[in-house]
Scaffold this motif. Structure first.
Motif, PDB file in Angstrom:
ATOM      1  N   HIS A 190       9.947   5.730   1.519  1.00  0.00           N
ATOM      2  CA  HIS A 190      11.071   5.003   0.924  1.00  0.00           C
ATOM      3  C   HIS A 190      11.641   3.977   1.893  1.00  0.00           C
ATOM      4  CE1 HIS A 190      11.207   7.516  -2.658  1.00  0.00           C
ATOM      5  NE2 HIS A 190      11.025   8.564  -1.881  1.00  0.00           N
ATOM      6  N   THR A 191      11.420   4.231   3.188  1.00  0.00           N
ATOM      7  CA  THR A 191      12.003   3.278   4.167  1.00  0.00           C
ATOM      8  C   THR A 191      11.290   1.936   4.140  1.00  0.00           C
ATOM      9  OG1 THR A 191      10.502   4.097   5.880  1.00  0.00           O
ATOM     10  CG2 THR A 191      12.644   5.198   5.665  1.00  0.00           C
ATOM     11  N   THR A 192      10.117   1.884   3.519  1.00  0.00           N
ATOM     12  CA  THR A 192       9.373   0.611   3.523  1.00  0.00           C
ATOM     13  C   THR A 192       9.593  -0.194   2.245  1.00  0.00           C
ATOM     14  OG1 THR A 192       7.420   1.595   2.492  1.00  0.00           O
ATOM     15  CG2 THR A 192       7.556   1.700   4.907  1.00  0.00           C
ATOM     16  N   VAL A 193      10.444   0.312   1.358  1.00  0.00           N
ATOM     17  CA  VAL A 193      10.696  -0.401   0.112  1.00  0.00           C
ATOM     18  C   VAL A 193      11.983  -1.207   0.269  1.00  0.00           C
ATOM     19  CG1 VAL A 193      11.018  -0.219  -2.376  1.00  0.00           C
ATOM     20  CG2 VAL A 193       9.598   1.469  -1.186  1.00  0.00           C
ATOM     21  N   LEU A 242      15.350   0.636 -10.838  1.00  0.00           N
ATOM     22  CA  LEU A 242      16.760   1.018 -10.720  1.00  0.00           C
ATOM     23  C   LEU A 242      17.035   1.720  -9.401  1.00  0.00           C
ATOM     24  CD1 LEU A 242      17.610   2.348 -14.324  1.00  0.00           C
ATOM     25  CD2 LEU A 242      17.793   0.011 -13.419  1.00  0.00           C
ATOM     26  N   LYS A 243      16.069   2.566  -8.989  1.00  0.00           N
ATOM     27  CA  LYS A 243      16.254   3.320  -7.744  1.00  0.00           C
ATOM     28  C   LYS A 243      16.442   2.390  -6.563  1.00  0.00           C
ATOM     29  CE  LYS A 243      14.117   6.903  -4.867  1.00  0.00           C
ATOM     30  NZ  LYS A 243      13.127   7.996  -4.833  1.00  0.00           N
ATOM     31  N   TYR A 244      15.793   1.235  -6.593  1.00  0.00           N
ATOM     32  CA  TYR A 244      15.883   0.295  -5.473  1.00  0.00           C
ATOM     33  C   TYR A 244      16.781  -0.895  -5.784  1.00  0.00           C
ATOM     34  CZ  TYR A 244      12.500   3.275  -3.288  1.00  0.00           C
ATOM     35  OH  TYR A 244      11.873   4.378  -2.752  1.00  0.00           O
ATOM     36  N   ASN A 245      17.836  -0.590  -6.551  1.00  0.00           N
ATOM     37  CA  ASN A 245      18.982  -1.505  -6.723  1.00  0.00           C
ATOM     38  C   ASN A 245      18.765  -2.700  -7.632  1.00  0.00           C
ATOM     39  OD1 ASN A 245      20.450   0.118  -4.799  1.00  0.00           O
ATOM     40  ND2 ASN A 245      19.250  -0.912  -3.182  1.00  0.00           N
ATOM     41  N   GLY A 284       2.939   3.812 -12.859  1.00  0.00           N
ATOM     42  CA  GLY A 284       4.065   2.966 -13.230  1.00  0.00           C
ATOM     43  C   GLY A 284       5.077   2.868 -12.115  1.00  0.00           C
ATOM     44  N   THR A 285       5.328   4.005 -11.436  1.00  0.00           N
ATOM     45  CA  THR A 285       6.208   4.003 -10.283  1.00  0.00           C
ATOM     46  C   THR A 285       5.661   3.099  -9.191  1.00  0.00           C
ATOM     47  OG1 THR A 285       6.889   6.268 -10.772  1.00  0.00           O
ATOM     48  CG2 THR A 285       7.268   5.466  -8.516  1.00  0.00           C
ATOM     49  N   GLU A 286       4.369   3.237  -8.940  1.00  0.00           N
ATOM     50  CA  GLU A 286       3.716   2.402  -7.923  1.00  0.00           C
ATOM     51  C   GLU A 286       3.830   0.922  -8.277  1.00  0.00           C
ATOM     52  OE1 GLU A 286       0.364   5.838  -7.599  1.00  0.00           O
ATOM     53  OE2 GLU A 286      -0.308   3.776  -7.354  1.00  0.00           O
ATOM     54  N   ALA A 287       3.666   0.614  -9.583  1.00  0.00           N
ATOM     55  CA  ALA A 287       3.737  -0.781 -10.007  1.00  0.00           C
ATOM     56  C   ALA A 287       5.135  -1.348  -9.794  1.00  0.00           C
ATOM     57  CB  ALA A 287       3.336  -0.893 -11.482  1.00  0.00           C
ATOM     58  N   GLY A 288       6.151  -0.530 -10.077  1.00  0.00           N
ATOM     59  CA  GLY A 288       7.526  -0.996  -9.876  1.00  0.00           C
ATOM     60  C   GLY A 288       7.823  -1.282  -8.421  1.00  0.00           C
ATOM     61  N   ILE A 289       7.391  -0.389  -7.549  1.00  0.00           N
ATOM     62  CA  ILE A 289       7.611  -0.571  -6.115  1.00  0.00           C
ATOM     63  C   ILE A 289       6.813  -1.759  -5.583  1.00  0.00           C
ATOM     64  CG2 ILE A 289       7.134   0.487  -3.873  1.00  0.00           C
ATOM     65  CD1 ILE A 289       7.956   3.165  -5.289  1.00  0.00           C
ATOM     66  N   THR A 290       5.606  -1.900  -6.082  1.00  0.00           N
ATOM     67  CA  THR A 290       4.791  -3.055  -5.690  1.00  0.00           C
ATOM     68  C   THR A 290       5.464  -4.357  -6.097  1.00  0.00           C
ATOM     69  OG1 THR A 290       2.757  -1.756  -5.885  1.00  0.00           O
ATOM     70  CG2 THR A 290       2.532  -4.160  -5.960  1.00  0.00           C
ATOM     71  N   ALA A 291       6.069  -4.369  -7.288  1.00  0.00           N
ATOM     72  CA  ALA A 291       6.764  -5.572  -7.758  1.00  0.00           C
ATOM     73  C   ALA A 291       7.914  -5.943  -6.831  1.00  0.00           C
ATOM     74  CB  ALA A 291       7.272  -5.350  -9.181  1.00  0.00           C
TER      75      ALA A 291
END
Ligand SMILES: Nc1c(NC[C@H](O)[C@H](O)[C@H](O)CO)[nH]c(=O)[nH]c1=O
Ligand SMILES: CC(=O)[C@@H](O)COP(=O)(O)O
Length: 163
Positions: free
Chosen positions: A13-16, A48-51, A145-152
Protein backbone atom coordinates in the motif's frame (compact mmCIF):
# COMPACT_ATOMS: atom_id res chain seq x y z
CA UNK A 1 4.11 -13.65 -13.17
CA UNK A 2 1.49 -16.37 -13.48
CA UNK A 3 -1.35 -15.69 -11.08
CA UNK A 4 -1.17 -19.14 -9.50
CA UNK A 5 2.39 -18.41 -8.40
CA UNK A 6 1.45 -15.30 -6.49
CA UNK A 7 -1.70 -13.54 -5.50
CA UNK A 8 -1.17 -10.49 -7.66
CA UNK A 9 -3.54 -8.51 -5.51
CA UNK A 10 -0.92 -8.60 -2.74
CA UNK A 11 0.74 -5.23 -3.16
CA UNK A 12 2.46 -2.71 -0.93
CA UNK A 13 0.00 0.00 0.00
CA UNK A 14 2.94 2.32 0.56
CA UNK A 15 3.69 2.30 -3.17
CA UNK A 16 0.23 3.46 -4.24
CA UNK A 17 0.02 7.24 -4.68
CA UNK A 18 -3.03 9.24 -3.69
CA UNK A 19 -5.73 9.34 -6.34
CA UNK A 20 -7.06 12.66 -5.11
CA UNK A 21 -7.96 15.05 -7.94
CA UNK A 22 -7.61 12.40 -10.66
CA UNK A 23 -10.59 11.52 -12.83
CA UNK A 24 -11.23 7.96 -13.99
CA UNK A 25 -13.56 6.11 -16.31
CA UNK A 26 -14.57 2.52 -15.68
CA UNK A 27 -16.06 0.56 -18.58
CA UNK A 28 -17.45 -2.87 -17.66
CA UNK A 29 -18.81 -5.60 -19.94
CA UNK A 30 -22.04 -7.40 -19.01
CA UNK A 31 -21.02 -10.78 -20.42
CA UNK A 32 -20.26 -13.10 -17.44
CA UNK A 33 -21.80 -10.47 -15.17
CA UNK A 34 -21.13 -12.41 -11.93
CA UNK A 35 -17.43 -12.12 -12.68
CA UNK A 36 -17.37 -8.63 -14.16
CA UNK A 37 -19.50 -7.31 -11.31
CA UNK A 38 -16.85 -8.52 -8.87
CA UNK A 39 -14.12 -6.97 -11.00
CA UNK A 40 -16.01 -3.68 -11.01
CA UNK A 41 -16.45 -3.76 -7.23
CA UNK A 42 -12.74 -4.34 -6.79
CA UNK A 43 -11.77 -1.53 -9.15
CA UNK A 44 -14.28 0.98 -7.77
CA UNK A 45 -13.41 0.28 -4.15
CA UNK A 46 -9.69 0.51 -4.87
CA UNK A 47 -10.15 3.98 -6.35
CA UNK A 48 -12.11 5.13 -3.28
CA UNK A 49 -9.55 3.57 -0.96
CA UNK A 50 -6.84 5.77 -2.47
CA UNK A 51 -8.79 9.01 -2.19
CA UNK A 52 -10.47 9.25 -5.57
CA UNK A 53 -13.75 11.16 -5.16
CA UNK A 54 -16.93 9.39 -6.26
CA UNK A 55 -17.73 12.42 -8.44
CA UNK A 56 -14.47 11.80 -10.29
CA UNK A 57 -15.41 8.28 -11.38
CA UNK A 58 -17.61 7.80 -14.46
CA UNK A 59 -18.89 4.24 -15.00
CA UNK A 60 -20.25 2.78 -18.23
CA UNK A 61 -21.65 -0.69 -18.92
CA UNK A 62 -21.43 -2.31 -22.35
CA UNK A 63 -22.67 -5.60 -23.76
CA UNK A 64 -19.43 -7.52 -24.20
CA UNK A 65 -15.69 -7.15 -24.00
CA UNK A 66 -15.49 -6.30 -27.68
CA UNK A 67 -17.57 -3.17 -27.00
CA UNK A 68 -15.04 -1.99 -24.41
CA UNK A 69 -12.98 -0.64 -27.28
CA UNK A 70 -15.60 1.75 -28.66
CA UNK A 71 -16.74 2.82 -25.20
CA UNK A 72 -13.22 3.63 -24.02
CA UNK A 73 -12.61 5.61 -27.21
CA UNK A 74 -15.86 7.58 -26.82
CA UNK A 75 -15.15 8.26 -23.15
CA UNK A 76 -11.75 9.72 -23.93
CA UNK A 77 -13.20 11.72 -26.82
CA UNK A 78 -15.80 13.32 -24.56
CA UNK A 79 -14.42 13.42 -21.04
CA UNK A 80 -11.19 14.81 -19.56
CA UNK A 81 -9.99 11.68 -17.77
CA UNK A 82 -6.63 10.65 -16.37
CA UNK A 83 -7.16 6.97 -17.16
CA UNK A 84 -9.84 4.50 -18.27
CA UNK A 85 -10.21 1.08 -16.66
CA UNK A 86 -11.72 -1.59 -18.93
CA UNK A 87 -13.17 -4.69 -17.27
CA UNK A 88 -14.42 -7.84 -18.92
CA UNK A 89 -14.38 -11.61 -18.77
CA UNK A 90 -13.91 -13.73 -21.89
CA UNK A 91 -14.32 -17.47 -21.33
CA UNK A 92 -13.34 -20.07 -23.91
CA UNK A 93 -16.32 -21.66 -25.66
CA UNK A 94 -16.50 -24.35 -28.33
CA UNK A 95 -15.13 -22.25 -31.18
CA UNK A 96 -12.21 -19.96 -32.04
CA UNK A 97 -14.40 -16.92 -31.31
CA UNK A 98 -12.54 -16.64 -27.98
CA UNK A 99 -9.23 -16.09 -29.77
CA UNK A 100 -10.62 -13.40 -32.04
CA UNK A 101 -12.32 -11.53 -29.20
CA UNK A 102 -9.30 -11.66 -26.89
CA UNK A 103 -6.86 -10.51 -29.54
CA UNK A 104 -9.19 -7.80 -30.81
CA UNK A 105 -9.87 -6.40 -27.35
CA UNK A 106 -6.23 -6.39 -26.25
CA UNK A 107 -5.04 -4.74 -29.45
CA UNK A 108 -8.03 -2.43 -29.65
CA UNK A 109 -7.65 -1.08 -26.13
CA UNK A 110 -3.92 -0.62 -26.57
CA UNK A 111 -4.59 1.42 -29.69
CA UNK A 112 -7.21 3.55 -27.93
CA UNK A 113 -4.64 4.43 -25.28
CA UNK A 114 -2.07 5.36 -27.90
CA UNK A 115 -4.64 7.38 -29.89
CA UNK A 116 -5.52 9.49 -26.86
CA UNK A 117 -2.11 9.30 -25.12
CA UNK A 118 -3.98 8.24 -21.99
CA UNK A 119 -3.63 5.07 -19.88
CA UNK A 120 -6.23 2.47 -20.84
CA UNK A 121 -6.03 -0.31 -18.26
CA UNK A 122 -6.62 -3.86 -19.51
CA UNK A 123 -8.71 -5.50 -16.82
CA UNK A 124 -10.11 -8.26 -19.03
CA UNK A 125 -9.96 -11.86 -17.84
CA UNK A 126 -9.33 -14.38 -20.61
CA UNK A 127 -9.86 -17.81 -19.10
CA UNK A 128 -10.41 -21.43 -20.00
CA UNK A 129 -13.39 -21.75 -17.68
CA UNK A 130 -15.65 -20.05 -15.16
CA UNK A 131 -13.65 -21.23 -12.15
CA UNK A 132 -10.44 -19.62 -13.36
CA UNK A 133 -12.40 -16.39 -13.78
CA UNK A 134 -13.95 -16.55 -10.33
CA UNK A 135 -10.53 -17.23 -8.82
CA UNK A 136 -9.34 -13.90 -10.27
CA UNK A 137 -12.40 -11.84 -9.39
CA UNK A 138 -12.14 -11.92 -5.62
CA UNK A 139 -11.10 -15.55 -5.24
CA UNK A 140 -7.87 -17.34 -4.39
CA UNK A 141 -5.89 -15.39 -6.96
CA UNK A 142 -7.14 -12.01 -5.84
CA UNK A 143 -9.12 -9.51 -7.86
CA UNK A 144 -7.89 -8.26 -11.23
CA UNK A 145 -10.32 -5.38 -10.87
CA UNK A 146 -8.50 -4.22 -7.75
CA UNK A 147 -5.20 -4.48 -9.59
CA UNK A 148 -6.63 -2.50 -12.51
CA UNK A 149 -7.80 0.29 -10.21
CA UNK A 150 -4.42 0.57 -8.53
CA UNK A 151 -2.65 0.44 -11.87
CA UNK A 152 -4.85 3.30 -13.09
CA UNK A 153 -3.87 5.46 -10.12
CA UNK A 154 -0.19 4.66 -10.57
CA UNK A 155 -0.37 5.51 -14.28
CA UNK A 156 -2.25 8.75 -13.61
CA UNK A 157 0.45 9.77 -11.14
CA UNK A 158 3.16 8.84 -13.61
CA UNK A 159 2.56 11.94 -15.72
CA UNK A 160 3.70 14.08 -12.81
CA UNK A 161 7.15 12.52 -13.11
CA UNK A 162 7.52 13.88 -16.61
CA UNK A 163 6.73 17.50 -15.71
N1 LIG B 1 -18.14 -14.85 -25.43
C1 LIG B 1 -17.89 -13.67 -24.76
C2 LIG B 1 -18.18 -12.44 -25.34
N2 LIG B 1 -18.71 -12.35 -26.58
C3 LIG B 1 -19.41 -11.18 -27.07
C4 LIG B 1 -18.45 -10.11 -27.65
O1 LIG B 1 -17.69 -9.48 -26.62
C5 LIG B 1 -19.27 -9.04 -28.37
O2 LIG B 1 -20.19 -8.46 -27.45
C6 LIG B 1 -20.04 -9.62 -29.54
O3 LIG B 1 -19.15 -10.28 -30.40
C7 LIG B 1 -20.78 -8.51 -30.31
O4 LIG B 1 -19.87 -7.53 -30.76
N3 LIG B 1 -17.91 -11.29 -24.68
C8 LIG B 1 -17.34 -11.34 -23.41
O5 LIG B 1 -17.12 -10.28 -22.80
N4 LIG B 1 -17.07 -12.54 -22.83
C9 LIG B 1 -17.32 -13.72 -23.48
O6 LIG B 1 -17.05 -14.81 -22.92
C1 LIG C 1 -15.56 -15.95 -26.27
C2 LIG C 1 -16.87 -16.28 -26.88
O1 LIG C 1 -17.47 -15.53 -27.64
C3 LIG C 1 -17.34 -17.68 -26.64
O2 LIG C 1 -17.63 -17.79 -25.26
C4 LIG C 1 -18.59 -18.01 -27.41
O3 LIG C 1 -18.78 -19.40 -27.23
P1 LIG C 1 -18.69 -20.39 -28.50
O4 LIG C 1 -17.24 -20.35 -28.99
O5 LIG C 1 -19.06 -21.75 -27.94
O6 LIG C 1 -19.66 -19.89 -29.54
Amino acid sequence: MASHLKNLSDFSHTTVPSGKNYRFGIVVASWNAEVTGALYKGAYESLLKYNVAERDIISIEVAGSFELIAAADQLLDNRDLDAVICLGCVIQGETRHFDFICNAVANGLANVGLKHTKPVIFGVLTTDNQQQAMDRAGGKHGNKGTEAGITAIKMAALKLEFK
